[in-house]
Motif scaffolding. Structure first.
Motif, mmCIF file in Angstrom:
data_model
loop_
_atom_site.group_PDB
_atom_site.id
_atom_site.type_symbol
_atom_site.label_atom_id
_atom_site.label_comp_id
_atom_site.label_asym_id
_atom_site.label_seq_id
_atom_site.Cartn_x
_atom_site.Cartn_y
_atom_site.Cartn_z
ATOM 1 N N GLU A 12 0.813 -1.214 0.000
ATOM 2 C CA GLU A 12 0.000 0.000 0.000
ATOM 3 C C GLU A 12 0.854 1.275 0.000
ATOM 4 O OE1 GLU A 12 -3.167 -0.150 -0.214
ATOM 5 O OE2 GLU A 12 -3.760 1.903 0.232
ATOM 6 N N ALA A 15 2.270 1.666 -3.373
ATOM 7 C CA ALA A 15 1.235 2.014 -4.352
ATOM 8 C C ALA A 15 0.838 3.477 -4.237
ATOM 9 C CB ALA A 15 0.021 1.108 -4.183
ATOM 10 N N ASP A 130 -14.182 -1.463 -11.840
ATOM 11 C CA ASP A 130 -13.378 -2.386 -11.022
ATOM 12 C C ASP A 130 -11.930 -1.922 -10.871
ATOM 13 O OD1 ASP A 130 -12.404 -2.807 -13.529
ATOM 14 O OD2 ASP A 130 -12.608 -4.990 -13.488
ATOM 15 N N GLY A 131 -11.622 -0.712 -11.368
ATOM 16 C CA GLY A 131 -10.288 -0.166 -11.139
ATOM 17 C C GLY A 131 -9.352 -0.271 -12.334
ATOM 18 N N TRP A 132 -9.685 -1.129 -13.304
ATOM 19 C CA TRP A 132 -8.865 -1.222 -14.517
ATOM 20 C C TRP A 132 -8.809 0.139 -15.192
ATOM 21 C CZ3 TRP A 132 -10.040 -0.070 -19.607
ATOM 22 C CH2 TRP A 132 -9.150 -0.523 -20.582
ATOM 23 N N SER A 133 -7.646 0.524 -15.738
ATOM 24 C CA SER A 133 -7.629 1.719 -16.578
ATOM 25 C C SER A 133 -6.763 1.478 -17.800
ATOM 26 C CB SER A 133 -7.142 2.940 -15.797
ATOM 27 O OG SER A 133 -5.791 2.790 -15.451
ATOM 28 N N TYR A 221 -12.256 6.335 -7.314
ATOM 29 C CA TYR A 221 -10.824 6.085 -7.145
ATOM 30 C C TYR A 221 -10.171 7.208 -6.331
ATOM 31 C CZ TYR A 221 -5.875 5.828 -8.447
ATOM 32 O OH TYR A 221 -4.510 5.780 -8.422
ATOM 33 N N ARG A 228 -7.266 6.561 1.849
ATOM 34 C CA ARG A 228 -6.104 5.734 2.160
ATOM 35 C C ARG A 228 -4.896 6.589 2.543
ATOM 36 N NH1 ARG A 228 -4.774 2.604 -2.583
ATOM 37 N NH2 ARG A 228 -6.132 3.984 -3.771
ATOM 38 N N GLU A 240 -8.474 -0.531 5.777
ATOM 39 C CA GLU A 240 -8.913 -1.849 5.305
ATOM 40 C C GLU A 240 -10.251 -1.830 4.574
ATOM 41 O OE1 GLU A 240 -7.437 -4.581 5.095
ATOM 42 O OE2 GLU A 240 -5.985 -4.839 6.700
ATOM 43 N N ASN A 243 -11.790 -0.909 0.253
ATOM 44 C CA ASN A 243 -11.580 -1.620 -1.001
ATOM 45 C C ASN A 243 -12.810 -2.336 -1.540
ATOM 46 O OD1 ASN A 243 -8.720 -1.065 -0.980
ATOM 47 N ND2 ASN A 243 -8.689 -2.418 0.800
ATOM 48 N N GLU A 246 -13.511 -2.023 -5.253
ATOM 49 C CA GLU A 246 -12.498 -2.559 -6.156
ATOM 50 C C GLU A 246 -12.513 -4.078 -6.218
ATOM 51 O OE1 GLU A 246 -9.513 -0.777 -3.984
ATOM 52 O OE2 GLU A 246 -10.283 1.223 -4.446
ATOM 53 N N ASP A 247 -13.155 -4.701 -5.219
ATOM 54 C CA ASP A 247 -13.152 -6.153 -5.204
ATOM 55 C C ASP A 247 -14.224 -6.766 -6.100
ATOM 56 O OD1 ASP A 247 -10.996 -6.176 -3.564
ATOM 57 O OD2 ASP A 247 -12.153 -6.314 -1.712
ATOM 58 N N GLY B 332 0.038 4.523 -18.188
ATOM 59 C CA GLY B 332 0.130 4.441 -16.731
ATOM 60 C C GLY B 332 -0.989 3.616 -16.137
ATOM 61 N N GLY B 333 -1.119 3.680 -14.847
ATOM 62 C CA GLY B 333 -2.221 3.004 -14.175
ATOM 63 C C GLY B 333 -2.203 1.517 -14.438
ATOM 64 N N GLY B 334 -3.214 1.001 -15.105
ATOM 65 C CA GLY B 334 -3.245 -0.413 -15.426
ATOM 66 C C GLY B 334 -3.979 -1.187 -14.361
ATOM 67 N N ALA B 335 -3.282 -1.665 -13.373
ATOM 68 C CA ALA B 335 -3.888 -2.532 -12.371
ATOM 69 C C ALA B 335 -4.817 -1.752 -11.435
ATOM 70 C CB ALA B 335 -2.792 -3.195 -11.554
ATOM 71 N N ALA B 336 -5.710 -2.497 -10.818
ATOM 72 C CA ALA B 336 -6.592 -1.906 -9.823
ATOM 73 C C ALA B 336 -5.767 -1.471 -8.615
ATOM 74 C CB ALA B 336 -7.618 -2.940 -9.398
ATOM 75 N N PRO B 337 -6.237 -0.478 -7.886
ATOM 76 C CA PRO B 337 -5.530 -0.100 -6.662
ATOM 77 C C PRO B 337 -5.461 -1.320 -5.747
ATOM 78 C CG PRO B 337 -7.296 1.443 -7.161
ATOM 79 C CD PRO B 337 -7.444 0.293 -8.088
ATOM 80 N N PRO B 338 -4.293 -1.607 -5.229
ATOM 81 C CA PRO B 338 -4.133 -2.838 -4.464
ATOM 82 C C PRO B 338 -4.783 -2.744 -3.091
ATOM 83 C CG PRO B 338 -2.141 -1.556 -4.388
ATOM 84 C CD PRO B 338 -3.086 -0.807 -5.272
ATOM 85 N N SER B 339 -5.067 -3.896 -2.534
ATOM 86 C CA SER B 339 -5.641 -3.931 -1.196
ATOM 87 C C SER B 339 -4.566 -3.627 -0.155
ATOM 88 C CB SER B 339 -6.189 -5.318 -0.911
ATOM 89 O OG SER B 339 -7.066 -5.692 -1.923
ATOM 90 N N LYS B 340 -5.000 -3.185 0.962
ATOM 91 C CA LYS B 340 -4.098 -2.948 2.092
ATOM 92 C C LYS B 340 -3.887 -4.275 2.808
ATOM 93 C CE LYS B 340 -2.376 -0.266 5.483
ATOM 94 N NZ LYS B 340 -1.427 0.829 5.324
ATOM 95 N N LYS B 341 -2.739 -4.852 2.579
ATOM 96 C CA LYS B 341 -2.481 -6.139 3.215
ATOM 97 C C LYS B 341 -1.080 -6.134 3.775
ATOM 98 C CE LYS B 341 -5.540 -8.841 0.319
ATOM 99 N NZ LYS B 341 -5.631 -9.483 -0.986
#
Lengths: 345, 345
Positions: A12, A15, A130-133, A221, A228, A240, A243, A246-247, B332-341
């Motif tokens: 995180e 990111a 779903d967050g894809w761009s 977003y 966050r 936590e 999200n 995004e899931d 840029g961007g691409g993937a979804a924002p990641p989860s907080k893990k």
């Protein structure tokens, strides 16, 4: 986590830094297009006077582009391509708007293959829920002359599905006859692209995303990012619950009816390699003895098309044999300023 | 040329447009470093807490860099590299200065191979009197421990020649014993570079250019450019006489005593690929099963060196398996924002 213990670095954290870098990139891209737009206009004014400027540039295109151009495409490009223009259609002149959307316009002489003298395709940079761009694009019809369709029906099929989906109001509808027809064509094509021009039928590496969906997704977003970032500043675990949106996994990818395998990559290569480096690639083409395009013959061929152009001695443009093309963002410069040399008619 | 006839396009016209593009690039580079400097500082703060961050990034380095790293260099990097910093030493905080000069600093743990814990090399972007421009650098001595010199005397030889030339006051002197000694070493090396660390001995792809020469050459270049632009606006042939300075050919290239074949290209790759894309390359390293660097073992090995670091679960950083590294200037961007893990200790 125990009180007072320094939280470890999380994905995180990385990111969030990446997201901030991306904001800077966006601002820089805006600034760059803003400052260079008048120069590109000036360049176009000059290169329009050079016969076969763009065919010669494309002959030197990097592999990202070259791999998608078949011999029959090269013939059309060499015989008919007059001009290329790349624009950023979402940038306004107040320095805002998304600088990642891109329009690519190809101008052609009247030719034996298609009716169009302009083929323009716009790639919109959008975010899905779903967050894809990434980039998405409406398919562009190429009006092939009878028996000349190099894409073997792929661009027509992409446009037909697009129109049918528009009628139903569902841009991912999969139960339409046009869907099955295009899927069958894509299946039979079996991964081996038949022509560069199928690119004009490309929609997305994923699925179509509308402007409305993108606006909503961007809003979500940004909200989530702000939450966050606040959470990251105060306490490690507090974010936590942000999200949930995004899931939501999506399974409506449109790969089965996508006519081009790398539409986005090709658009980016056109906009960020071919377009900024065109003068360097052209000079390189002049230095390249194995050029297959005979621009001197071409020059006489096209006299009836180019009304106000003076015939130009291209060899006079290439007195400087020094540098091969360099990436613009390298140290630049390189060769000595060239001498003023030009042949008279 | 006949009165009233439109002059043809000349290489000069194209070169002037290129020069204007270069001015825009310079301004954009300044703006970019200005905006991103605080982010890079923040990134360094975070990545310093990640054991083996930079060794893992370098493991994923693009071929431009990777090709210069030999197995014995990789060992040193994996065992000892703590941090990398890239700066633009000629940029001041008023947004002026040459943004193409670059300083690259590598920090190491105390190690068995050399005495240095910091190796920093500055590459100055300069113009020579004959119009050549590019990076030049003073050779940096690596204080190898006895019998450990991976460069087989090349960096020592480069520094020795540098010092000898400084004493004579002629930085291209070729009649010095140090010149013959280094030339002999370079000859015997015969094109196959022995170590990444020879890079620290690199001076120039051409020859050394002093700050004074560069200043004078830039002044001449700008004067000449202005003259040519004025001439281009008024009449085609009027600028013929402005090239006298640029025609002074120089024959004092220093290739015979250059210890690294691609010092400039390597510096640019470090500054423009490795440095901006480090987070993406790191994520990629985590996704890469064939990683040769065992960061878990390394973590325990270095506990005595890293005093204030919490042990970090690197696997927790890589929950998002989606995207491979992308060039920052793509969409840029691409993937979804990641989860907080994150895992707790």
């Amino acid at each position: 986590m125990a009180e007072g213990e320094e939280p470890p670095v999380s994905y995180e954290d990385l990111a969030l830094i990446e997201a901030e870098f991306e904001d800077v990139d966006t601002e820089i891209m805006r600034k760059q297009y803003d400052l260079s737009a008048p120069l590109y206009a000036k360049r176009t004014e000059v290169t329009r006077k050079i016969p076969n400027f763009w065919p010669l540039v494309i002959e030197q295109a990097p592999p990202d582009i070259d791999q998608w151009i078949q011999p029959h495409d090269s013939r059309i490009i060499a015989e008919s391509l007059l001009n290329i223009e790349v624009r950023r259609p979402e940038l306004d002149n107040k320095g805002s708007g998304n600088p990642r959307s891109v329009s690519i316009k190809l101008e052609f002489k009247p030719n034996q293959d298609f009716e169009d003298t302009v083929l323009e395709k716009t790639f919109w940079h959008r975010r899905a829920k779903d967050g894809w761009s990434g980039l998405v694009s409406e398919p562009v019809r190429v009006h092939w002359k009878k028996g000349k369709d190099l894409t073997e029906g792929l661009t027509d099929g992409a446009v037909a599905l697009w129109e049918a989906r528009k009628k139903t109001g569902d841009m991912t509808a999969k139960t339409l006859p046009e869907y099955y027809a295009l899927k069958k064509k894509v299946d039979s094509w079996n991964g081996s692209n038949t022509s560069f021009f199928t690119w004009f039928g490309w929609v997305s590496g994923r699925r179509w995303v509308s402007a409305e969906e993108s606006e909503e997704a961007n809003r979500m977003y940004l909200e989530s990012k702000e939450k966050r970032m606040k959470a990251a500043k105060s306490e490690g675990d507090a974010a936590e619950d942000t999200n949930e949106d995004e899931d939501q996994e999506e399974e409506n990818d449109d790969e089965a009816v996508e006519v081009h395998q790398a539409g986005e990559e090709l658009a980016i290569s056109f906009a960020e390699e071919l377009w900024p480096n065109a003068l360097k690639l052209f000079t390189q083409a002049q230095d390249d003895d194995i050029s297959e395009i005979d621009f001197e013959d071409m020059d006489t061929d096209e006299e009836d098309e180019d009304d106000d152009d003076e015939p130009i001695d291209i060899r006079a443009l290439v007195q400087d044999k020094g540098g091969k093309a360099r990436s613009r963002d390298s140290t630049g410069g390189g060769a000595a300023p060239p001498s003023k040399k030009q042949k008279k008619k």
